[in-house]
Design a protein around this motif. Structure first.
Motif, PDB file in Angstrom:
ATOM      1  N   LEU A 355      41.598  22.972  52.192  1.00 11.58           N
ATOM      2  CA  LEU A 355      43.025  23.228  52.364  1.00 11.58           C
ATOM      3  C   LEU A 355      43.239  24.632  52.908  1.00 11.58           C
ATOM      4  N   ARG A 356      44.146  24.721  53.872  1.00 16.06           N
ATOM      5  CA  ARG A 356      44.509  26.022  54.443  1.00 16.06           C
ATOM      6  C   ARG A 356      45.492  26.708  53.502  1.00 16.06           C
ATOM      7  N   MET A 357      45.133  27.900  53.080  1.00 22.39           N
ATOM      8  CA  MET A 357      45.871  28.596  52.029  1.00 22.39           C
ATOM      9  C   MET A 357      46.357  29.951  52.523  1.00 22.39           C
ATOM     10  N   SER A 358      47.357  30.431  51.819  1.00 23.48           N
ATOM     11  CA  SER A 358      47.723  31.834  51.918  1.00 23.48           C
ATOM     12  C   SER A 358      47.110  32.522  50.698  1.00 23.48           C
ATOM     13  N   ALA A 359      46.282  33.532  50.931  1.00 23.24           N
ATOM     14  CA  ALA A 359      45.590  34.228  49.842  1.00 23.24           C
ATOM     15  C   ALA A 359      46.077  35.660  49.764  1.00 23.24           C
ATOM     16  N   GLU A 360      46.274  36.150  48.555  1.00 28.84           N
ATOM     17  CA  GLU A 360      46.517  37.590  48.404  1.00 28.84           C
ATOM     18  C   GLU A 360      45.919  38.066  47.091  1.00 28.84           C
ATOM     19  N   ILE A 361      45.550  39.338  47.086  1.00 30.56           N
ATOM     20  CA  ILE A 361      44.984  39.916  45.876  1.00 30.56           C
ATOM     21  C   ILE A 361      46.089  40.652  45.132  1.00 30.56           C
ATOM     22  N   GLN A 362      46.376  40.202  43.931  1.00 27.81           N
ATOM     23  CA  GLN A 362      47.406  40.797  43.087  1.00 27.81           C
ATOM     24  C   GLN A 362      46.761  41.196  41.780  1.00 27.81           C
ATOM     25  N   GLN A 363      46.959  42.445  41.372  1.00 31.47           N
ATOM     26  CA  GLN A 363      46.377  42.904  40.111  1.00 31.47           C
ATOM     27  C   GLN A 363      44.885  42.589  40.038  1.00 31.47           C
ATOM     28  N   GLY A 364      44.211  42.770  41.160  1.00 27.67           N
ATOM     29  CA  GLY A 364      42.768  42.553  41.184  1.00 27.67           C
ATOM     30  C   GLY A 364      42.343  41.097  41.204  1.00 27.67           C
ATOM     31  N   GLN A 365      43.321  40.199  41.297  1.00 27.61           N
ATOM     32  CA  GLN A 365      42.992  38.768  41.248  1.00 27.61           C
ATOM     33  C   GLN A 365      43.290  38.110  42.597  1.00 27.61           C
TER      34      GLN A 365
ATOM     35  N   ALA B 334      51.162  50.876  57.292  1.00 29.30           N
ATOM     36  CA  ALA B 334      50.521  50.922  55.969  1.00 29.30           C
ATOM     37  C   ALA B 334      49.163  50.221  55.964  1.00 29.30           C
ATOM     38  N   PRO B 335      48.133  50.888  55.445  1.00 26.98           N
ATOM     39  CA  PRO B 335      46.845  50.214  55.278  1.00 26.98           C
ATOM     40  C   PRO B 335      46.997  48.994  54.355  1.00 26.98           C
ATOM     41  N   ALA B 336      46.118  48.030  54.516  1.00 29.55           N
ATOM     42  CA  ALA B 336      46.202  46.785  53.734  1.00 29.55           C
ATOM     43  C   ALA B 336      45.592  47.000  52.347  1.00 29.55           C
ATOM     44  N   TRP B 337      46.244  47.856  51.548  1.00 27.37           N
ATOM     45  CA  TRP B 337      45.720  48.126  50.205  1.00 27.37           C
ATOM     46  C   TRP B 337      45.660  46.857  49.381  1.00 27.37           C
ATOM     47  N   VAL B 338      44.576  46.667  48.682  1.00 27.48           N
ATOM     48  CA  VAL B 338      44.512  45.608  47.663  1.00 27.48           C
ATOM     49  C   VAL B 338      44.014  46.243  46.369  1.00 27.48           C
ATOM     50  N   SER B 339      44.389  45.649  45.266  1.00 29.11           N
ATOM     51  CA  SER B 339      44.001  46.200  43.971  1.00 29.11           C
ATOM     52  C   SER B 339      42.667  45.603  43.539  1.00 29.11           C
ATOM     53  N   ALA B 340      41.811  46.457  43.003  1.00 32.11           N
ATOM     54  CA  ALA B 340      40.460  46.041  42.628  1.00 32.11           C
ATOM     55  C   ALA B 340      40.135  46.584  41.240  1.00 32.11           C
ATOM     56  N   VAL B 341      39.231  45.905  40.565  1.00 35.20           N
ATOM     57  CA  VAL B 341      38.894  46.286  39.197  1.00 35.20           C
ATOM     58  C   VAL B 341      37.614  47.125  39.204  1.00 35.20           C
ATOM     59  N   LEU B 342      37.770  48.369  38.767  1.00 33.73           N
ATOM     60  CA  LEU B 342      36.639  49.296  38.709  1.00 33.73           C
ATOM     61  C   LEU B 342      35.649  48.827  37.643  1.00 33.73           C
ATOM     62  N   GLN B 343      34.353  48.848  37.994  1.00 28.99           N
ATOM     63  CA  GLN B 343      33.336  48.300  37.088  1.00 28.99           C
ATOM     64  C   GLN B 343      32.669  49.365  36.208  1.00 28.99           C
ATOM     65  N   HIS B 344      33.100  50.610  36.302  1.00 31.28           N
ATOM     66  CA  HIS B 344      32.433  51.687  35.558  1.00 31.28           C
ATOM     67  C   HIS B 344      33.396  52.856  35.459  1.00 31.28           C
ATOM     68  N   ASP B 345      33.074  53.813  34.617  1.00 30.97           N
ATOM     69  CA  ASP B 345      33.911  55.008  34.515  1.00 30.97           C
ATOM     70  C   ASP B 345      33.723  55.876  35.765  1.00 30.97           C
ATOM     71  N   LEU B 366      38.518  40.743  41.975  1.00 30.43           N
ATOM     72  CA  LEU B 366      37.875  41.655  42.919  1.00 30.43           C
ATOM     73  C   LEU B 366      37.285  42.830  42.142  1.00 30.43           C
ATOM     74  N   GLN B 367      35.971  42.883  42.106  1.00 27.48           N
ATOM     75  CA  GLN B 367      35.274  43.889  41.304  1.00 27.48           C
ATOM     76  C   GLN B 367      34.579  44.879  42.226  1.00 27.48           C
ATOM     77  N   VAL B 368      34.742  46.169  41.942  1.00 27.53           N
ATOM     78  CA  VAL B 368      34.177  47.186  42.830  1.00 27.53           C
ATOM     79  C   VAL B 368      33.297  48.168  42.074  1.00 27.53           C
ATOM     80  N   THR B 369      32.174  48.493  42.689  1.00 32.84           N
ATOM     81  CA  THR B 369      31.191  49.400  42.099  1.00 32.84           C
ATOM     82  C   THR B 369      30.878  50.497  43.113  1.00 32.84           C
ATOM     83  N   ALA B 370      30.967  51.743  42.658  1.00 36.44           N
ATOM     84  CA  ALA B 370      30.713  52.860  43.571  1.00 36.44           C
ATOM     85  C   ALA B 370      29.237  52.894  43.952  1.00 36.44           C
ATOM     86  N   LEU B 371      28.969  53.218  45.208  1.00 43.27           N
ATOM     87  CA  LEU B 371      27.603  53.380  45.679  1.00 43.27           C
ATOM     88  C   LEU B 371      27.194  54.842  45.539  1.00 43.27           C
ATOM     89  N   LYS B 372      25.900  55.082  45.548  1.00 46.95           N
ATOM     90  CA  LYS B 372      25.415  56.462  45.507  1.00 46.95           C
ATOM     91  C   LYS B 372      25.601  57.121  46.878  1.00 46.95           C
TER      92      LYS B 372
END
Lengths: 409, 409
Positions: A355-365, B334-345, B366-372
């Motif tokens: 299915l063709r969807m509209s996707a967006e990331i909200q609150q990390g989801q 505006a850049p296409a900001w999306v919210s992501a969940v940080l995986q570490h302090d 959406l889970q994000v981990t910093a690289l070295k």
């Protein structure tokens, strides 16, 4: 091999992908300059020819100093012996009490024990500087090799080279890489229903969406493709495929793979010696998809016969053509499935659906919402769609369910 | 306007983006054929010139029937009067009891009341068919206009035309569109530290990552750019910028925008009449970024002066150059900001930071981990990085925090 002949019924999407993985062999390699390697796939691991940084360098604009003891107390003075700009040889050797003016990226002179950034330095007459703050040993020095050791693996086999990878290879002095040869692709659009002029529309013809779609997709992916339009006639198609199979790595056809009286792609291909890998996948859109291959002296030619409906072609590009191309480029053929949260209920269907969807990331989801007009002859929701959801069969799905899909590109 | 001169201190990332939005004006328009319009941006809404489907057509391979009553019971027979393939004129008019063989996409003949898919039809001699199942009225007919009405808005101003949009426009018979003219871009790489040969590396020079990075990025985004390498000399730079400002819409420079003794970009630009929009952003990497514009008789030329450190250039491409280009193409900057969940302090820093991350979607999140190796002269983590996280100042951030970022491309 690969279920040829054994599968007369419909196979699942996973079975189709597994058969592609079993069948497709990577193409040979070719050397390219790194600057020509955008979106190409590495055949080998790439090792760093030099260390990074290549030499110890200043991290700031300031002064390289030689001191006997550290930390150096504020107020201490140093004699400035010269200047090192980025890109210049640091031919001075510092002795205790001496300094050189240095700029970011400048090579640290021998004898240097630390670097004072210019914000904590006061310049006096007679080339003398005084520290206005205490200064630790080895401050603001980028050590040779602190990022990358010479010989270290930078990039790995199967990696696609994006903008960042190209830049990082160049910074390490890598000038050429071995990449998989690009597939030579022939696109064969079948069908008598395509209008060349608006006048023909009232005669039962339609505008062709498949050719421009495939052209744009090849352009987007920097693929080398030639296009052929052929009538729904057995002889014309036979002559064309006979010619193409020795010259191309992949033939993509649209239309003519169903069971209609004018669906010649499969019988013609089989007559020409193509071995069927699969025909018909239990999916919507795109059920009558056909995959075969032909091994000649010159090359192995794969044939992916797509249905004629444009939505089926679009889905097949994203899922199956991409998979075959990844296989030809030595990568895992698996689509980049990601899990997404369905925002509404979905009715069941007997076939697996894309299915063709509209996707967006909200609150990390990652949240996905189905668009209207999903039928296989409809494309207008592609103005809004950015995600293709894979919906399993026979299940009532409720809002909040996690399902796999891929971002469209 | 736009804070020229007023801002001597460091501004925030949001302030910099707001100043870009206030300053950048869209370029003019040009007509292009839809097949040439990949990744171009629409100046106007596009209306459908025809309805979709253009005419009522069969959704299946089967028979178009005319019956007096519906549903038709299994066992009823019809006389086959002819055949309609996709792309052919349906010149027959069906009367009750008559049928025509029809294929998917074939134009429904006048008089048709329903379509029987071939799976429920038995063919007898004398061109007679018998239904093997009951059949409802108006089955398997795609009605003219059921997807799109003629005149309906298909695509909207500011939309970027991807593969799907190109195909959908073509299906609706749209052949030309007005798009924003492509920016003419000049890239000026400054710096004496760039090695042409491996031999020069021991003389304090380094390999140039910025030129190949910018070239690859322009290639990736189908941008029209010319490249210039200039020494860190005031006169050479003055001559070059003087020439470029009347010929290009956007000049991107790398290096030479800090406060070092050889940082000539800003003073040279100001001498040439460029008006400063901002200089120095409270961010890491990329603090000494400079943005200015110059209005001449010929054109408005924007100058984005990036630092020389390659990680700063990379971040600026993703965040600021993209924004300027969107503004020039009539889109929201505006850049296409999306919210992501940080995986570490994450430790706090006094400047806002852009960190190169590895991002993956797990369980719809959406889970994000910093690289070295995040320092501004380091690029090697770009082999693994697919996301740029924007990290606010002065805050201790714990695992699980939601932060904004953008996917790298």
């Amino acid at each position: 091999m690969s279920g040829c002949g054994a599968e007369h019924g419909l196979i699942s999407i996973d079975q189709a992908l597994a058969l592609i993985a079993q069948t497709v062999q990577p193409l040979g390699r070719e050397p390219v300059s790194v600057e020509q390697a955008l979106q190409r796939i590495l055949v080998d691991d790439v090792h760093a020819p030099v260390a990074l940084p290549i030499f110890s360098q200043s991290a700031v604009d300031g002064y390289a100093l030689a001191a006997a003891r550290h930390p150096i107390d504020a107020g201490q003075c140093f004699q400035v012996m010269g200047e090192v700009r980025a890109g210049q040889v640091a031919d001075v050797v510092l002795e205790v009490g001496q300094a050189v003016r240095i700029f970011t990226g400048g090579k640290i002179p021998e004898g240097t024990t630390t670097v004072a950034r210019q914000e904590i330095v006061q310049l006096h007459v007679e080339q003398q500087i005084e520290l206005t703050d205490d200064l630790a040993k080895h401050a603001d020095i980028r050590d040779a090799g602190e990022e990358v050791q010479a010989g270290q693996v930078l990039a790995t086999q199967g990696q696609s080279l994006g903008v960042g990878a190209i830049a990082a290879l160049c910074m390490a002095g890598v000038q050429h890489v071995s990449v998989y040869r690009q597939a030579k692709i022939a696109v064969v659009v079948t069908g008598d229903e395509v209008a060349s002029h608006v006048d023909e529309l009232q005669q039962g013809k339609i505008f062709d969406a498949n050719t421009p779609m495939l052209k744009a997709w090849c352009q987007q992916h920097r693929l080398d493709a030639e296009f052929f339009l052929v009538a729904d006639q057995e002889t014309a198609l036979t002559e064309l495929l006979q010619d193409l199979k020795s010259r191309f790595d992949l033939i993509i056809t649209t239309g003519g793979v169903s069971v209609g009286d004018y669906d010649f792609v499969r019988p013609v291909a089989l007559n020409l010696g193509f071995q069927q890998v699969f025909w018909k996948v239990k999916q919507k859109p795109g059920k009558p998809m056909f995959f075969a291959h032909s091994q000649s002296a010159e090359r192995c030619c794969y044939l992916l016969g797509l249905p004629g409906n444009p939505a089926a072609v679009y889905v097949a590009l994203q899922v199956y053509v991409s998979s075959v191309l990844r296989g030809l480029a030595g990568q895992s053929i698996a689509p980049a499935w990601v899990s997404a949260v369905l925002q509404h209920d979905l009715k069941p269907d007997r076939r697996e659906r894309f299915l063709r969807m509209s996707a967006e990331i909200q609150q990390g989801q990652l949240q996905v919402t189905a668009l209207k007009k999903q039928q296989s002859h409809m494309l207008s929701n592609l103005f809004e769609s950015n995600f293709l959801l894979r919906v399993p069969t026979d299940t009532v799905l409720s809002a909040g369910t996690l399902l796999n899909g891929i971002y469209l590109d």
